[in-house]
Design a protein around this motif. Structure first.
Motif, PDB file in Angstrom:
ATOM      1  N   ILE A 278     -26.753  25.868 -60.435  1.00 43.33           N
ATOM      2  CA  ILE A 278     -27.694  26.881 -59.948  1.00 43.33           C
ATOM      3  C   ILE A 278     -27.859  26.700 -58.452  1.00 43.33           C
ATOM      4  N   VAL A 279     -27.771  27.793 -57.707  1.00 44.99           N
ATOM      5  CA  VAL A 279     -28.028  27.786 -56.267  1.00 44.99           C
ATOM      6  C   VAL A 279     -29.229  28.685 -56.011  1.00 44.99           C
TER       7      VAL A 279
ATOM      8  N   PHE B 266     -37.107  25.991 -60.005  1.00 44.79           N
ATOM      9  CA  PHE B 266     -35.648  25.863 -59.953  1.00 44.79           C
ATOM     10  C   PHE B 266     -35.197  24.627 -59.190  1.00 44.79           C
ATOM     11  N   ARG B 267     -35.968  24.189 -58.200  1.00 48.78           N
ATOM     12  CA  ARG B 267     -35.639  22.925 -57.546  1.00 48.78           C
ATOM     13  C   ARG B 267     -35.740  21.768 -58.545  1.00 48.78           C
ATOM     14  N   ARG B 268     -36.750  21.792 -59.399  1.00 51.52           N
ATOM     15  CA  ARG B 268     -36.913  20.738 -60.400  1.00 51.52           C
ATOM     16  C   ARG B 268     -35.821  20.789 -61.470  1.00 51.52           C
ATOM     17  N   LEU B 269     -35.229  21.955 -61.640  1.00 53.09           N
ATOM     18  CA  LEU B 269     -34.131  22.092 -62.602  1.00 53.09           C
ATOM     19  C   LEU B 269     -32.781  21.729 -62.000  1.00 53.09           C
ATOM     20  N   GLY B 270     -32.785  21.232 -60.763  1.00 52.60           N
ATOM     21  CA  GLY B 270     -31.543  20.780 -60.150  1.00 52.60           C
ATOM     22  C   GLY B 270     -30.831  21.813 -59.315  1.00 52.60           C
ATOM     23  N   ALA B 271     -31.498  22.930 -58.975  1.00 49.87           N
ATOM     24  CA  ALA B 271     -30.850  23.946 -58.150  1.00 49.87           C
ATOM     25  C   ALA B 271     -30.594  23.412 -56.745  1.00 49.87           C
ATOM     26  N   LEU B 272     -29.469  23.777 -56.172  1.00 53.32           N
ATOM     27  CA  LEU B 272     -29.183  23.500 -54.775  1.00 53.32           C
ATOM     28  C   LEU B 272     -29.899  24.549 -53.941  1.00 53.32           C
ATOM     29  N   HIS B 273     -30.818  24.121 -53.096  1.00 53.14           N
ATOM     30  CA  HIS B 273     -31.643  25.034 -52.313  1.00 53.14           C
ATOM     31  C   HIS B 273     -30.996  25.274 -50.957  1.00 53.14           C
ATOM     32  N   VAL B 274     -30.729  26.550 -50.634  1.00 52.26           N
ATOM     33  CA  VAL B 274     -30.130  26.917 -49.349  1.00 52.26           C
ATOM     34  C   VAL B 274     -30.936  28.062 -48.732  1.00 52.26           C
ATOM     35  N   GLY B 275     -30.699  28.300 -47.442  1.00 54.01           N
ATOM     36  CA  GLY B 275     -31.349  29.426 -46.758  1.00 54.01           C
ATOM     37  C   GLY B 275     -32.328  28.956 -45.711  1.00 54.01           C
TER      38      GLY B 275
ATOM     39  N   PRO C  39     -34.888  23.781 -47.365  1.00 55.46           N
ATOM     40  CA  PRO C  39     -33.608  23.838 -48.089  1.00 55.46           C
ATOM     41  C   PRO C  39     -32.766  22.596 -47.836  1.00 55.46           C
ATOM     42  N   ALA C  40     -31.960  22.228 -48.827  1.00 53.88           N
ATOM     43  CA  ALA C  40     -31.019  21.121 -48.659  1.00 53.88           C
ATOM     44  C   ALA C  40     -29.960  21.479 -47.615  1.00 53.88           C
ATOM     45  N   ILE C  41     -29.612  22.756 -47.554  1.00 58.48           N
ATOM     46  CA  ILE C  41     -28.649  23.238 -46.559  1.00 58.48           C
ATOM     47  C   ILE C  41     -29.246  24.473 -45.886  1.00 58.48           C
ATOM     48  N   VAL C  42     -29.488  24.397 -44.592  1.00 63.64           N
ATOM     49  CA  VAL C  42     -30.015  25.532 -43.838  1.00 63.64           C
ATOM     50  C   VAL C  42     -28.869  26.484 -43.529  1.00 63.64           C
ATOM     51  N   TYR C  43     -29.085  27.758 -43.806  1.00 62.01           N
ATOM     52  CA  TYR C  43     -28.059  28.767 -43.514  1.00 62.01           C
ATOM     53  C   TYR C  43     -28.185  29.195 -42.060  1.00 62.01           C
ATOM     54  N   SER C  44     -27.157  28.994 -41.275  1.00 58.40           N
ATOM     55  CA  SER C  44     -27.212  29.286 -39.846  1.00 58.40           C
ATOM     56  C   SER C  44     -26.842  30.724 -39.512  1.00 58.40           C
ATOM     57  N   GLY C  45     -26.362  31.467 -40.507  1.00 65.68           N
ATOM     58  CA  GLY C  45     -25.987  32.855 -40.262  1.00 65.68           C
ATOM     59  C   GLY C  45     -27.161  33.799 -40.397  1.00 65.68           C
ATOM     60  N   ASP C  46     -26.861  35.080 -40.460  1.00 59.50           N
ATOM     61  CA  ASP C  46     -27.883  36.127 -40.598  1.00 59.50           C
ATOM     62  C   ASP C  46     -28.147  36.353 -42.085  1.00 59.50           C
TER      63      ASP C  46
ATOM     64  N   LEU D 254     -19.140  26.982 -50.676  1.00 58.16           N
ATOM     65  CA  LEU D 254     -19.830  25.698 -50.506  1.00 58.16           C
ATOM     66  C   LEU D 254     -18.960  24.575 -51.061  1.00 58.16           C
ATOM     67  N   PRO D 255     -18.689  23.541 -50.289  1.00 61.67           N
ATOM     68  CA  PRO D 255     -17.877  22.421 -50.788  1.00 61.67           C
ATOM     69  C   PRO D 255     -18.557  21.765 -51.987  1.00 61.67           C
ATOM     70  N   THR D 256     -17.767  21.285 -52.903  1.00 61.87           N
ATOM     71  CA  THR D 256     -18.334  20.684 -54.111  1.00 61.87           C
ATOM     72  C   THR D 256     -19.175  19.460 -53.778  1.00 61.87           C
ATOM     73  N   ARG D 257     -18.955  18.827 -52.622  1.00 63.30           N
ATOM     74  CA  ARG D 257     -19.747  17.654 -52.272  1.00 63.30           C
ATOM     75  C   ARG D 257     -21.200  18.035 -52.014  1.00 63.30           C
ATOM     76  N   PHE D 258     -21.469  19.315 -51.759  1.00 64.06           N
ATOM     77  CA  PHE D 258     -22.830  19.763 -51.548  1.00 64.06           C
ATOM     78  C   PHE D 258     -23.547  20.090 -52.863  1.00 64.06           C
ATOM     79  N   ILE D 259     -22.791  20.256 -53.923  1.00 68.09           N
ATOM     80  CA  ILE D 259     -23.381  20.684 -55.188  1.00 68.09           C
ATOM     81  C   ILE D 259     -23.952  19.473 -55.905  1.00 68.09           C
ATOM     82  N   HIS D 260     -25.239  19.335 -55.833  1.00 68.40           N
ATOM     83  CA  HIS D 260     -25.905  18.186 -56.453  1.00 68.40           C
ATOM     84  C   HIS D 260     -27.311  18.585 -56.841  1.00 68.40           C
ATOM     85  N   PRO D 261     -27.931  17.861 -57.797  1.00 69.19           N
ATOM     86  CA  PRO D 261     -29.302  18.181 -58.172  1.00 69.19           C
ATOM     87  C   PRO D 261     -30.257  17.995 -57.002  1.00 69.19           C
ATOM     88  N   GLN D 262     -31.272  18.862 -56.950  1.00 66.85           N
ATOM     89  CA  GLN D 262     -32.278  18.787 -55.901  1.00 66.85           C
ATOM     90  C   GLN D 262     -33.176  17.566 -56.146  1.00 66.85           C
TER      91      GLN D 262
END
Length: 512
Positions: free
Chosen positions: A412-413, A431-440, A482-489, A503-511
């Motif tokens: 889940i992202v 969703f963060r507690r369910l292991g979602a990768l938080h971005v944005g 977010p675990a990964i800040v989105y630098s785009g628009d 997203l590289p698989t190395r970024f996919i991990h539980p929150q």
């Protein structure tokens, strides 16, 4: 009588209300001398009298109805904010001599509580502003010139970063101004939301007008700009603000496949979210088998978090969704502050539910009965507040439920932006507690207080809000980074989807 002539000029709604107040006070006098004295006093500084009356009513609204203002709850932080609000009103009143000053005092009063559910809205349009041709935006933790209309002697500053104003470092200067009259200066989402107005003057007499600011280009060039202030109206300035802020992100609504799996668009948690829940249910098998499922909350300002809970259960299974790995407070529950005003609001809620959902009507009807009994018994809360509720730190059960294995194969992202507030924060937490990768982008923040209502103030030209219920055993929700800040628009959905899919698989991990 010059003030009556002033009143009859631009803003008819305000004018009629003020004239009506003045006439009523004059008619209440028992003698001609009293009438003359009253009219003289009121016409000398009507805005201060208006501010004093409205501020008193707003403070009483909070004191009599907000759970945090009830001493038995022992919320020392809230009580301190209430005292600070009262003190700031007293210190600012002598400077209130115009509508902009009155407006600033009331806005500042609401901002003192550091809770976006407490607001003060003007019912009067006051379009006049002053600006120096510069609109700031918040980008990457800096204050950047996002739009500019150059005067004859102005330097080209578009894209330059603000470093200071009148010798004060930019971050301190901006946070002080936003924190005093707009919002919480420690919340990035609220700094970004108010950035555009930092170099726009609305007549606030409690903030000095900056004379010069220093800007720096990406290449390091520093420019000290003398600010040349000129008049502008709000309709004229909005295109510059839109240019500076860019198009605001909007997730839209629905469930669609994308390159990485499936994308759930959930821009609101209001009633239309039920249709998205239905779509998720129809596609449950495909979603659980997908390598990635994205929950997109861009532009989501809240609603009913039960829609987010329903989506979570459909994706990971009811056991996993209900068994979120979080400490459970031993002292918990929802408690309504008992007051005549809150009771009337709940009675109105019950009346509007007649003929609707029987379960909701039964719940609210029982609440009305409990609040009526509490009012008669002089109880402060309904149901009665347990002694443990006044503890400064909540005890938790020694063992938390372990999170069962989710019933979906993929990741889940979660995508948020700074608009995420209220029930959107609850959805983010789920969703963060369910292991979602938080971005944005980072979200806003919400307190444990809820059930907002708004009242018209005595002037008739402004409203103020309060909250009515407290969730014991719950703290603040957010701000969530977010675990990964989105630098785009974030407004460019196609580009965002492409980025998420890659997203590289190395970024996919539980929150965590």
């Amino acid at each position: 009588m010059a003030f009556i002539g002033e009143l009859l000029r631009p803003i008819s709604g305000r004018d009629l209300m003020l004239l009506r107040r003045f006439i009523f006070r004059v008619l209440a006098c028992a003698s001609a001398s009293c009438a003359v004295q009253t009219l003289a006093q009121e016409t000398a500084n009507p805005w201060r009298l208006l501010a004093e009356s409205d501020a008193r009513a707003a403070l009483e609204l909070v004191e009599r109805n907000h759970p945090g203002a009830e001493p038995s709850l022992n919320d020392t932080v809230f009580m301190t904010r209430l005292e600070d609000a009262r003190a700031n009103v007293e210190s600012r009143l002598p400077k209130v001599d115009s509508y902009p000053a009155y407006n600033a005092l009331m806005s500042g009063l609401a901002a003192e509580f550091r809770d976006r559910h407490i607001w003060s809205n003007s019912l009067v349009e006051y379009p006049h502003r002053a600006w120096a041709g510069i609109i700031l935006s918040r980008r990457g933790g800096s204050w950047v010139v996002g739009a500019q209309e150059r005067g004859t002697n102005d330097s080209a500053l578009l894209g330059y970063r603000l470093t200071s104003c009148d010798g004060i470092e930019a971050e301190s200067w901006a946070k002080q101004r936003i924190g005093s009259f707009k919002g919480n200066p420690e919340i990035e989402a609220q700094l970004a939301a108010n950035a555009a107005w930092l170099l726009v003057r609305d007549g606030n007499p409690f903030l000095s007008r900056p004379e010069s600011c220093v800007f720096q280009s990406i290449a390091g060039e520093r420019v000290e700009a003398r600010l040349e202030w000129r008049q502008i109206t709000v309709p004229e300035i909005f295109p510059f603000i839109e240019r500076a802020e860019g198009k605001r992100p909007a997730a839209g609504m629905g469930v669609k496949p994308f390159e990485g799996g499936y994308w759930i668009h959930l821009q609101t948690l209001e009633s239309s979210a039920a249709e998205v829940v239905d779509e998720v249910e129809r596609l449950q098998k495909e979603l659980r088998a997908a390598p990635m499922v994205v929950l997109d909350l861009r532009g989501n300002g809240g609603g009913d978090s039960s829609h987010a809970s329903a989506i979570a259960k459909l994706l990971v299974g009811e056991g996993a969704a209900n068994g979120q790995a979080q400490p459970v407070a031993t002292c918990r529950g929802a408690f309504w502050r008992v007051s005549k005003g809150n009771l009337m609001a709940v009675q109105d809620w019950r009346d509007r539910l007649k003929g609707g959902d029987p379960q909701s009507f039964a719940y609210v009807s029982a609440l009305v009965e409990d609040m009526e009994a509490a009012l008669a018994e002089e109880r402060a809360f309904a149901p009665a507040l347990p002694d443990c509720a006044s503890q400064q730190t909540a005890d938790t059960d020694s063992e938390s439920e372990k999170l069962p294995d989710p019933a979906m194969a993929g990741q889940i992202v979660l995508v948020t932006d700074r608009a995420c507030f209220s029930s959107c924060l609850l959805a983010t937490d789920i969703f963060r507690r369910l292991g979602a990768l938080h971005v944005g982008e980072a979200t806003d923040v919400s307190t444990r207080y809820m059930e907002v209502r708004e009242e018209l103030l005595p002037s008739g030209i402004r409203t103020f809000s309060t909250l009515q219920k407290v969730a014991i055993g719950s703290g603040e929700y957010g701000p969530y980074e977010p675990a990964i800040v989105y630098s785009g628009d974030l407004a460019q959905t196609d580009e965002l989807k492409k980025w998420v899919a890659e997203l590289p698989t190395r970024f996919i991990h539980p929150q965590t």
